[in-house]
Design an enzyme around this catalytic site. Structure first.
Site, PDB file in Angstrom:
ATOM      1  N   GLU A   1       1.126  -0.877   0.512  1.00 57.24           N
ATOM      2  CA  GLU A   1      -0.387  -0.134  -0.258  1.00 57.24           C
ATOM      3  C   GLU A   1       0.533   1.261  -0.144  1.00 57.24           C
ATOM      4  O   GLU A   1       2.383   1.308   0.321  1.00 57.24           O
ATOM      5  CB  GLU A   1      -0.920   0.256   1.464  1.00 57.24           C
ATOM      6  CG  GLU A   1      -1.724  -0.774   1.552  1.00 57.24           C
ATOM      7  CD  GLU A   1      -2.659  -1.682   3.019  1.00 57.24           C
ATOM      8  OE1 GLU A   1      -2.983  -0.510   3.628  1.00 57.24           O
ATOM      9  OE2 GLU A   1      -1.426  -1.763   3.758  1.00 57.24           O
TER      10      GLU A   1
ATOM     11  N   LYS B   1       1.879   4.498   1.296  1.00 57.70           N
ATOM     12  CA  LYS B   1       2.203   5.050   2.543  1.00 57.70           C
ATOM     13  C   LYS B   1       1.657   6.770   2.035  1.00 57.70           C
ATOM     14  O   LYS B   1       2.925   7.569   1.703  1.00 57.70           O
ATOM     15  CB  LYS B   1       3.509   5.494   2.973  1.00 57.70           C
ATOM     16  CG  LYS B   1       3.838   5.453   4.417  1.00 57.70           C
ATOM     17  CD  LYS B   1       5.524   5.027   5.096  1.00 57.70           C
ATOM     18  CE  LYS B   1       5.427   6.192   6.734  1.00 57.70           C
ATOM     19  NZ  LYS B   1       5.457   7.564   6.501  1.00 57.70           N
TER      20      LYS B   1
ATOM     21  N   ASP C   1       1.316  10.794   3.518  1.00 60.32           N
ATOM     22  CA  ASP C   1       1.317  11.445   4.655  1.00 60.32           C
ATOM     23  C   ASP C   1       1.073  12.064   5.105  1.00 60.32           C
ATOM     24  O   ASP C   1       0.366  13.376   5.154  1.00 60.32           O
ATOM     25  CB  ASP C   1       2.931  12.750   3.935  1.00 60.32           C
ATOM     26  CG  ASP C   1       3.713  13.227   4.972  1.00 60.32           C
ATOM     27  OD1 ASP C   1       4.061  12.815   5.941  1.00 60.32           O
ATOM     28  OD2 ASP C   1       4.601  14.064   4.467  1.00 60.32           O
TER      29      ASP C   1
ATOM     30  N   ARG D   1      -3.588   9.484  16.883  1.00 61.91           N
ATOM     31  CA  ARG D   1      -2.928   8.767  17.355  1.00 61.91           C
ATOM     32  C   ARG D   1      -1.943   8.851  18.806  1.00 61.91           C
ATOM     33  O   ARG D   1      -1.698   7.891  19.291  1.00 61.91           O
ATOM     34  CB  ARG D   1      -1.372   8.558  16.199  1.00 61.91           C
ATOM     35  CG  ARG D   1      -0.425   7.336  16.521  1.00 61.91           C
ATOM     36  CD  ARG D   1       0.335   7.763  15.134  1.00 61.91           C
ATOM     37  NE  ARG D   1       1.540   6.380  15.879  1.00 61.91           N
ATOM     38  CZ  ARG D   1       2.957   6.467  17.095  1.00 61.91           C
ATOM     39  NH1 ARG D   1       2.663   7.873  17.329  1.00 61.91           N
ATOM     40  NH2 ARG D   1       3.188   5.273  17.631  1.00 61.91           N
TER      41      ARG D   1
ATOM     42  N   TYR E   1      -6.971   2.064   6.135  1.00 61.81           N
ATOM     43  CA  TYR E   1      -6.235   0.988   5.495  1.00 61.81           C
ATOM     44  C   TYR E   1      -6.068  -0.040   6.416  1.00 61.81           C
ATOM     45  O   TYR E   1      -5.254  -1.474   6.601  1.00 61.81           O
ATOM     46  CB  TYR E   1      -4.404   2.158   4.786  1.00 61.81           C
ATOM     47  CG  TYR E   1      -4.164   2.476   5.829  1.00 61.81           C
ATOM     48  CD1 TYR E   1      -3.962   1.865   7.369  1.00 61.81           C
ATOM     49  CD2 TYR E   1      -3.770   3.486   5.721  1.00 61.81           C
ATOM     50  CE1 TYR E   1      -3.365   2.653   8.151  1.00 61.81           C
ATOM     51  CE2 TYR E   1      -3.212   4.577   6.838  1.00 61.81           C
ATOM     52  CZ  TYR E   1      -2.919   4.037   7.880  1.00 61.81           C
ATOM     53  OH  TYR E   1      -2.408   4.550   8.877  1.00 61.81           O
TER      54      TYR E   1
ATOM     55  N   LYS F   1      10.994   3.717   2.385  1.00 61.05           N
ATOM     56  CA  LYS F   1      10.753   4.821   1.944  1.00 61.05           C
ATOM     57  C   LYS F   1      11.739   5.337   0.805  1.00 61.05           C
ATOM     58  O   LYS F   1      12.738   4.823   0.769  1.00 61.05           O
ATOM     59  CB  LYS F   1      11.905   5.576   2.883  1.00 61.05           C
ATOM     60  CG  LYS F   1      11.129   6.139   5.033  1.00 61.05           C
ATOM     61  CD  LYS F   1       9.031   6.724   4.591  1.00 61.05           C
ATOM     62  CE  LYS F   1       8.963   6.911   6.011  1.00 61.05           C
ATOM     63  NZ  LYS F   1       9.848   8.032   6.457  1.00 61.05           N
TER      64      LYS F   1
ATOM     65  N   CYS G   1      30.804  25.977  26.552  1.00 63.14           N
ATOM     66  CA  CYS G   1      29.231  25.871  26.707  1.00 63.14           C
ATOM     67  C   CYS G   1      28.320  26.970  26.370  1.00 63.14           C
ATOM     68  O   CYS G   1      28.903  28.247  26.297  1.00 63.14           O
ATOM     69  CB  CYS G   1      28.626  25.209  27.583  1.00 63.14           C
ATOM     70  SG  CYS G   1      26.611  25.444  27.963  1.00 63.14           S
TER      71      CYS G   1
ATOM     72  N   CYS H   1      26.237  28.974  29.503  1.00 69.82           N
ATOM     73  CA  CYS H   1      27.170  29.222  30.584  1.00 69.82           C
ATOM     74  C   CYS H   1      28.111  29.430  30.887  1.00 69.82           C
ATOM     75  O   CYS H   1      28.870  29.158  31.603  1.00 69.82           O
ATOM     76  CB  CYS H   1      26.489  28.227  31.143  1.00 69.82           C
ATOM     77  SG  CYS H   1      27.196  26.200  30.762  1.00 69.82           S
TER      78      CYS H   1
ATOM     79  N   CYS I   1      28.174  19.541  28.105  1.00 67.69           N
ATOM     80  CA  CYS I   1      28.279  20.734  28.912  1.00 67.69           C
ATOM     81  C   CYS I   1      28.477  19.669  30.487  1.00 67.69           C
ATOM     82  O   CYS I   1      27.059  19.351  30.692  1.00 67.69           O
ATOM     83  CB  CYS I   1      27.205  21.409  29.084  1.00 67.69           C
ATOM     84  SG  CYS I   1      27.068  22.675  30.727  1.00 67.69           S
TER      85      CYS I   1
ATOM     86  N   CYS J   1      23.764  24.866  33.720  1.00 62.51           N
ATOM     87  CA  CYS J   1      23.494  25.472  32.499  1.00 62.51           C
ATOM     88  C   CYS J   1      21.776  26.195  32.379  1.00 62.51           C
ATOM     89  O   CYS J   1      20.940  24.557  32.155  1.00 62.51           O
ATOM     90  CB  CYS J   1      23.622  24.479  32.105  1.00 62.51           C
ATOM     91  SG  CYS J   1      23.560  25.243  30.074  1.00 62.51           S
TER      92      CYS J   1
END
Length: 665
Positions: free
Chosen positions: A111, A113, A115, A134, A222, A309, A403, A406, A421, A427
């Site tokens: 089937e 897929k 989007d 979902r 589906y 995919k 970092c 910080c 970090c 931080c």
């Protein structure tokens, strides 16, 4: 004809015309005639409210307002799909299928897929009862009022349908409708929507259903689920759903073998561009429903299905700069800031560079022309540099040493790709990130509190860690930006309600490194309380099924930290669930204690889940596969030949459904 009969006849006629137009794409009356008949029905219903029907065609125009979408637990979990990006991946998957099922012929359903936004719709006695997004797979939002406005979703079914069942699919926005919506926005000077998928998903959460009804949404179904289905294969289920009145994509096909699967993949990799909606791949499913049950699920996905995919789209653009983000664990992620470019339906401005090794491997430099693609058409990434266009003065990137938030010097643990970090408790992005993780949907799911509000609370000195949330008052929250009395009350009430969240999700919410949803469930099930987990030694943890040394070390380190222990104590004092509340069955025994069972086949008196619950309620343990540790296999009809062969070879006793019932008695 009585008024009631007239109303019923009009409803039936309008539903048929609606089906002809939106599902069959074969209208038999004009739009004007349809509107006149709908108006006639509306007038009759207004005069005779005693004949009210929540699934009347007149309700498709919307009008209901939903301020807060109710969270609903899915009766059957909505799993994700494992992805594949090559035919080799598909061949490997088929090999696993054959090893699990043994020497039996296996056919597949292929089937496209789509989007869109996943939806699960429940029907009872042929009428639409409930529609749920979902969400996180375990629970989603009740969007029934909005779904009823989508013309291709039947409100009442026809034919020989089950008394109660779920049907799943995608809410999509066809490309033509999306372009029309964007054109209208551009004409009035508003920014256009980014892509069809996000627009479809966002439409489901609009509070005014009359606004949803104006959007050209479509629903492609589906997957049919019920306790007992009147068919034996997935493809038969698609055909049955089509007969009942659902819009089931006609592109689905049966493949007798893996070669026919590849023919389907090759055909649609080329022809997908002519479809009226977005598709990013093909879903391949074992067609036989009994084989699907035999194969079962991993923690995240069905073993009997895989998503292939299509190759990602690629574009080139200029790298303008590199910035650095700090995650809640302190991990540093370099981000490429790009000259905006259109890619797979969205405008891409940023892409992840992952880590210092990736930057070095690509030899990427500021000002370079780079090739960008979406991995699986979801996350943008830089895959290469066009060296022929490199500026003469471009210098190699010197990775950040301190970092960016910080200024603490970064560290890199041997064997790990990322820099960190170490300023865990000082931080700001790490502190805010941990609280945002704590309130997230899969964790404490605190209604009325979002990521931006967490940042506001921290920046205004109201919280320093997630335990501080439970001290918040309405008066403290109201002065915050975009906060009013009602929203402040909702926030405080949402925090209070989070005390009902079960222990396994609280454990995940704590943000212990490497402890994701699945690991949190295993630890909660094994230790049953935060105290027992806190007392566990490194070796105790390693001995827990599927808990490795890295996870064990992280758990021990978390509880050895004095500040973490103080926070956990505070959560306990506030009443957060830090131990498992056992499900009590008054008929439970320990007669199966110490025994491990594997359940296989189709049963007459029990469902498979019913047998598993009975085993656990009587002290037994469920095994996912047959091994030397398996004591019994409870076998129903059509037990998989591979499992039968393995059980016989290992000398594992096979029980029939009747023998299992006698064992319980």
């Amino acid at each position: 004809m009585t008024t009631e009969e007239q109303i019923k006849a009009l409803r039936d006629e309008l539903e048929q015309h609606n089906y002809n137009y939106y599902v069959l794409d074969n209208p038999t009356i004009s739009d004007y005639e349809f509107d006149q008949k709908l108006k006639e029905l509306q007038q009759l219903e207004e005069k005779h409210p005693e004949f009210f029907d929540e699934n009347s065609p007149t309700h498709r125009v919307g009008g209901g307002l939903t301020k807060n979408f109710e969270t609903v637990v899915h009766e059957r979990r909505m799993y994700s799909l494992d992805n594949s990006y090559s035919k080799e991946d598909v061949i490997d998957w088929e090999g696993r299928i054959r090893r699990a099922l043994g020497d039996v012929p296996v056919e597949y359903t292929c089937e496209l897929k789509f989007d869109g936004a996943s939806i699960s719709i429940t029907y009872e006695n042929g009428k639409l009862k409930q529609a749920v997004t979902r969400g996180d797979g375990f629970q989603g939002d009740n969007v029934t009022t909005n779904i009823k406005t989508i013309r291709s979703v039947p409100l009442r079914l026809k034919g020989d349908y089950p008394e109660k069942f779920e049907i799943r699919g995608e809410i999509i926005l066809p490309l033509a409708g999306f372009e029309k919506m964007n054109q209208e926005l551009i004409e009035i000077g508003l920014p256009p929507y980014a892509n069809p998928r996000n627009t479809a998903s966002g439409s489901l959460k609009l509070q005014d259903s009359s606004e949803v009804s104006k959007r050209p949404l479509d629903c492609l179904l589906y997957f049919v689920l019920a306790d007992r289905l009147p068919f034996k294969t997935h493809f038969e289920g698609l055909e049955a759903a089509r007969r009942w009145g659902f819009k089931v994509p006609k592109e689905a096909a049966i493949a007798k073998n893996i070669d026919e699967v590849f023919e389907f993949l090759d055909y649609w990799d080329t022809h997908r561009h002519h479809l009226p909606y977005e598709t990013d791949g093909v879903v391949i499913k074992v067609n036989n429903l009994h084989y699907q049950e035999e194969l079962g699920y991993t923690a995240k996905a069905p073993r009997w299905a895989i998503a292939y995919k299509f190759k990602a789209e690629q574009v080139s653009t200029r790298l303008n700069s590199i910035s650095y983000q700090v995650g809640r664990t302190g991990a540093i992620t370099p981000v490429a800031n790009l000259e905006p470019v259109q890619l797979a339906g969205t405008v891409v401005k940023r892409a992840s560079l992952h880590n210092a090794d990736q930057i070095e491997k690509l030899d990427i430099r500021i000002g370079d022309e780079v090739f960008v693609e979406k991995g699986g058409e979801i996350i943008p990434k830089i895959i290469a540099v066009d060296l022929s266009k490199r500026p003469q003065n471009a210098q190699p990137v010197k990775y950040l040493s301190n970092c960016p938030e910080c200024d603490t010097e970064l560290i890199r643990v041997a064997g790990e790709a990322q820099h960190y970090c170490p300023n865990f408790y000082g931080c700001p992005p790490q502190i805010i990130g941990r609280i945002q993780h704590y309130i997230s949907r899969k964790a404490m799911d605190i209604e009325g509190l979002g990521g931006e509000t967490v940042a506001l609370l921290y920046n205004n000195g109201l919280v320093q860690n997630y335990a501080d949330l439970y001290d918040l008052t309405v008066d403290q929250v109201i002065p915050l930006e975009r906060m009013a009395q009602k929203s402040a009350e909702n926030l405080v009430n949402g925090i209070e309600k989070s005390k009902e969240i079960p222990f396994e999700r609280v454990l995940y919410a704590l943000g212990i490194r490497y402890v994701g949803e699945t690991v949190a469930k295993k630890l909660a099930k094994h230790y049953k309380s935060i105290e027992a987990l806190r007392q566990a030694s490194l070796m105790d943890l390693i001995l827990v099924d599927e808990i490795g040394e890295r996870i064990a070390q992280s758990v021990v380190a978390f509880f050895e930290n004095g500040e973490n222990s103080l926070i956990v104590e505070r959560l306990k004092n506030y009443g957060v669930q830090l131990e498992t509340v056992e499900r009590v069955n008054p008929n439970a025994t320990n007669k199966l204690e110490g025994k491990t069972f594997v359940v296989s086949g189709v049963f007459e008196h029990f469902s498979r889940d019913g047998i598993k619950i009975a085993i656990e309620d009587n002290g037994g343990k469920i095994g996912s596969s047959i091994s030397a540790k398996t004591d019994f296999v409870v076998a129903g009809e059509n037990m998989g030949p591979a499992k039968l062969e393995k059980a016989t070879k290992l000398g594992v006793k096979i029980l029939s459904e009747t023998e299992f019932q006698k064992m319980l008695e």
